[in-house]
Scaffold this active site. Structure first.
Site, mmCIF file in Angstrom:
data_model
loop_
_atom_site.group_PDB
_atom_site.id
_atom_site.type_symbol
_atom_site.label_atom_id
_atom_site.label_comp_id
_atom_site.label_asym_id
_atom_site.label_seq_id
_atom_site.Cartn_x
_atom_site.Cartn_y
_atom_site.Cartn_z
ATOM 1 N N GLU A 49 6.121 -51.124 -6.507
ATOM 2 C CA GLU A 49 6.683 -50.479 -5.344
ATOM 3 C C GLU A 49 7.927 -49.725 -5.727
ATOM 4 O O GLU A 49 8.360 -48.729 -5.347
ATOM 5 C CB GLU A 49 6.950 -51.368 -3.909
ATOM 6 C CG GLU A 49 5.660 -51.709 -3.204
ATOM 7 C CD GLU A 49 5.091 -52.976 -4.041
ATOM 8 O OE1 GLU A 49 5.325 -53.421 -4.879
ATOM 9 O OE2 GLU A 49 4.077 -53.521 -3.409
ATOM 10 N N GLU A 66 0.692 -58.880 -2.835
ATOM 11 C CA GLU A 66 1.366 -59.561 -1.718
ATOM 12 C C GLU A 66 0.087 -60.371 -1.100
ATOM 13 O O GLU A 66 0.453 -61.556 -0.526
ATOM 14 C CB GLU A 66 2.079 -58.770 -0.897
ATOM 15 C CG GLU A 66 3.206 -58.072 -1.646
ATOM 16 C CD GLU A 66 3.863 -57.100 -0.614
ATOM 17 O OE1 GLU A 66 3.465 -56.084 -0.349
ATOM 18 O OE2 GLU A 66 5.135 -57.305 -0.424
#
Ligand SMILES: NC(=O)c1ccc[n+]([C@@H]2O[C@H](COP(=O)([O-])OP(=O)(O)OC[C@H]3O[C@@H](n4cnc5c(N)ncnc54)[C@H](O)[C@@H]3O)[C@@H](O)[C@H]2O)c1
Length: 701
Positions: free
Chosen positions: A126, A106
């Protein structure tokens, strides 16, 4: 230690993330990064930035140890950090090596250009922790790449190679040589060009396609129905990507944050984080420090090439370790080797293995009918019939032939490893390696520590687990070891429920809906009912006469219904189809069996089915813990998640019981004890922890 190491190359400022071992994006690092970018923005001598990772990798993402804790006031969160990179007026380039995962990727998506070393792996895992990429990953990725690919990566959590990431458009450039040098060059080039930095938030590669195809998200959600069953996180991921396509960037980011916050505080994510840590903890053995020397295992011998021996041999060949396989007769050996070949050929036909790789693996297998062929092996694993006399005879022979220091292992599933070790002159080298069927597929390995197994032997088989890609858990000697001993409770109660009023399809549905891949009766039909029947007949004399026993399974076997392989068992099957179909004949047989046992059938609620099947299993886990046969409750969870399909998103049976509350489990067991007798007696440990208001995870042995 500086959380960010700064280095100048001409007018480029290099910012190296420095938080070993994986450059977790903890509070100190986030603060340092924002401070450095701000200072660099204001510095006229700096034209561009490169963000890279010190040590092994770029960054493996958020520091998951920080979950649930509040960082010091004023600490920027990851979104703030990424925002400061993305909004920089000077170009920011990522130099990625090793891994850029989760928050690490990210962060890289927030920079304006990404250069990667060819060996890099990137992804957003995640979801495997029950959460979603909560720092803009669900908003930026679908703006950079094809939307279905973005959905696939985010909902599967898988990591991909730099090459694939480059093709998809996540990575802009694969470095030929040094990745940092290539990134500095790119930064200089971008600064010279003087164009406005290319911000991911302003791109629209994937989301543009979604505008013309409103059903895309629903269609995608359908494709993951099986893998995501029972979970929330994968669906929240899809909703966030949909938000990327339907909302403006800032609103999408806010939506992502809200979804993240819901997931991170839910039991699903707590359970999956528990499983993640439990899998790492399992390697730690109190009496066997990490410094314990291990024996090199560069060759193996397997005795017995039946169902288990063949699968075990494949594990070694798969990682390039030569294996000698011993059988009593040439015909049995040929059959065993043929079966291995067939297994590999099947994988080749599915495109998951090349013919060349299969040939190499087969070439590592050598068959023999003379035990002397095991003389050079570093480890000998016995996988012959489950008969103590046979095992003892074999171990005496192994002892006479195996080289000094070799590990002597048994794959027994029920027999006393100490009794087997006692026939050798080297019990310190003897250990149990309990593989699960099919041994080439199932990831669980229960390593059974004998009374005299040496720390070196234990450390070596634990390491072996890693070498052959298994999850190894150390257990003590007892009937069935940890997994099967607990399974026995579950199986027994499932059978008694049938006799009391439930039907196989009801029990199976409850267990399936709980999250197991299948219920006990479907499972029995798949595995074959004859094996258990034979064991029951053999052990009939040992059964106390006052102990309740359901005869239904025996009656089914008496009819020659052994499960799928005979086309009928607890269910019936249509030719060529493995779908279990409830069978009226079986229903009649069950009703008759209840009558014969003098039991008046009653309505049984789904809740009772679940508790009757799973609480006794947990209760047995408590006994195992108090007897010291498992090191910690989380080890038991690992066994159940990897060996028995216990839903990972519930953490494992002991964690699950902790989430319910041990007082409820204990109270219910007390009631069952009163209603059903001795087999349901609550474990002392369960009672103690419940009374103290504690959890299994508080128990430290
Ligand atoms: N089948 C399972 O699901 C499972 C799971 C875990 C552990 N185990 C254990 O693994 C062991 C093997 O089980 P299996 O299911 O593979 O049995 P199996 O009957 O399929 O295979 C046993 C093999 O051992 C061979 N054998 C017997 N005596 C021998 C000798 N003296 N020398 C060489 N070979 C000999 C037999 O010819 C046969 O091929 C048992 O101890 C069993 O309890 C089985």
């Amino acid at each position: 230690m500086n959380a960010v190491i700064e280095e100048r190359r001409g007018s480029v400022l290099i910012l190296k993330l420095n938080n070993p071992p994986v450059n977790g994006l903890g509070a100190a690092l986030r603060t340092a990064l924002v401070t450095a970018i701000k200072a660099g923005q204001a510095d006229n001598e700096i034209d561009a930035f490169v963000v890279s990772g010190e040590g092994r990798m770029y960054s493996a993402g958020a520091d998951i140890r920080e979950f649930g804790s509040t960082p010091p006031a004023g600490t920027p969160d990851l979104n703030d950090v990424i925002d400061s990179l993305e909004m920089s007026s000077k170009p920011v380039v990522s130099a990625i090596h090793g891994v850029a995962a989760g928050g690490g990727l990210e962060l890289a998506l927030g920079t304006h250009y990404r250069v990667a070393d060819p060996k890099t792996r990137v992804g957003l895992p995640e979801v495997t922790l029950g959460i979603l990429p909560g720092a803009g990953g669900t908003q930026r990725l679908p703006r950079l790449i094809d939307i279905n690919k973005a959905l696939d990566l985010i909902t599967s959590g898988r990591l991909i190679s730099a090459g694939e990431a480059n093709t998809l458009g996540i990575i802009d450039e694969i470095a030929d040589g040094d990745v940092l040098e290539a990134a500095v060059e790119a930064a200089e080039r971008l600064a010279t060009e003087g164009a406005t930095p290319r911000r991911s938030r302003d791109q629209s590669v994937g989301i543009a396609a979604a505008k013309d195809n409103p059903s895309l998200f629903e269609d995608f959600a359908k494709t993951m129905a099986k893998a995501a069953r029972g979970m929330n996180a994968p669906y929240a991921c899809v909703r966030c990507v949909e938000a990327a396509a339907t909302m403006d960037f800032d609103a999408g980011l806010k939506y992502e944050r809200e979804e993240f916050n819901k997931l991170v505080s839910a039991t699903e994510s707590a359970a999956m984080r528990h499983a993640f840590f439990a899998e790492r903890e399992v390697a730690k053995i109190p009496d066997v420090p990490a410094s314990t020397p291990t024996k090199d295992i560069t060759s193996a011998a397997i005795i017995g090439c039946g169902t288990m021996g063949g699968g075990i041999a494949m594990n070694f060949a798969n990682v390039g370790i030569p294996v000698t396989i011993i059988e009593t007769e040439q015909a049995a050996l040929d059959r065993g080797l043929e079966r291995i070949k067939g297994n590999y050929a099947n994988t080749v036909s599915k495109g998951r293995l090349t013919q060349d790789a299969m040939d190499k693996r087969m070439a590592l297998l050598t068959g023999a009918t003379d035990m002397r062929a095991i003389g050079d092996a570093d480890i000998v694993i016995e996988a012959v019939f489950e008969e103590m006399s046979v095992k003892k005879e074999i171990f005496a022979k192994i002892d006479a032939i195996a080289k000094p220091g070799a590990i002597l292992a048994t794959n027994t599933s029920t027999l006393d490893v100490d009794e087997i070790a006692a026939v050798t002159k080297r019990p310190e080298d003897v250990v149990g390696t309990h593989f699960f069927s099919p041994a080439n597929v199932m990831r669980l390995l229960e390593n059974v520590c004998g009374a005299k197994s040496s720390p070196e032997t234990i450390a070596s088989v634990m390491k072996l687990g890693k070498t052959i890609n298994k999850v190894a858990v150390l257990v003590g000697v007892c009937d069935g070891f940890v997994g099967n001993r607990m399974l026995h409770q579950y199986g027994r109660e499932a059978n008694l429920l049938i006799e009391e009023g439930a039907l196989p399809q009801q029990v199976d549905k409850v267990i399936f809906d709980f999250g197991f891949p299948m219920g006990p009766f479907t499972m029995g039909d798949m595995a074959g009912l004859d094996i258990g029947w034979a064991v029951r007949k053999r052990k009939a004399a040992e059964r106390p006469s006052n102990q309740r026993y359901s005869a239904v399974a025996d009656r089914i076997c008496e009819q020659g219904r052994f499960g799928q392989k005979t086309g009928a068992g607890w269910y019936r099957y249509e030719a060529g189809n493995r779908t279990p179909i409830p069978d009226l004949e079986i229903e009649a047989l069950i009703v008759q069996a209840s009558k014969d046992a003098g039991i008046e059938r009653r309505e049984i609620s789904d809740e009772e089915v679940l508790k009757r099947c799973l609480y006794p299993l947990v209760n047995e886990g408590a006994k195992i813990l108090e007897e010291g046969l498992a090191i910690r409750s989380s080890d038991i969870d690992v066994i159940w998640v990897h060996g028995y399909g216990f839903p990972r998103y519930r953490g494992g049976p002991m964690f699950w019981a902790d989430t319910i509350g041990l007082d409820e489990v204990h109270e219910t067991m007390r009631r069952y004890h009163a209603e059903h007798g001795e087999l349901m007696r609550p474990a002392n440990l369960l009672e103690k922890l419940a009374k103290e208001g504690k959890k299994f995870s508080d128990f430290k042995g």
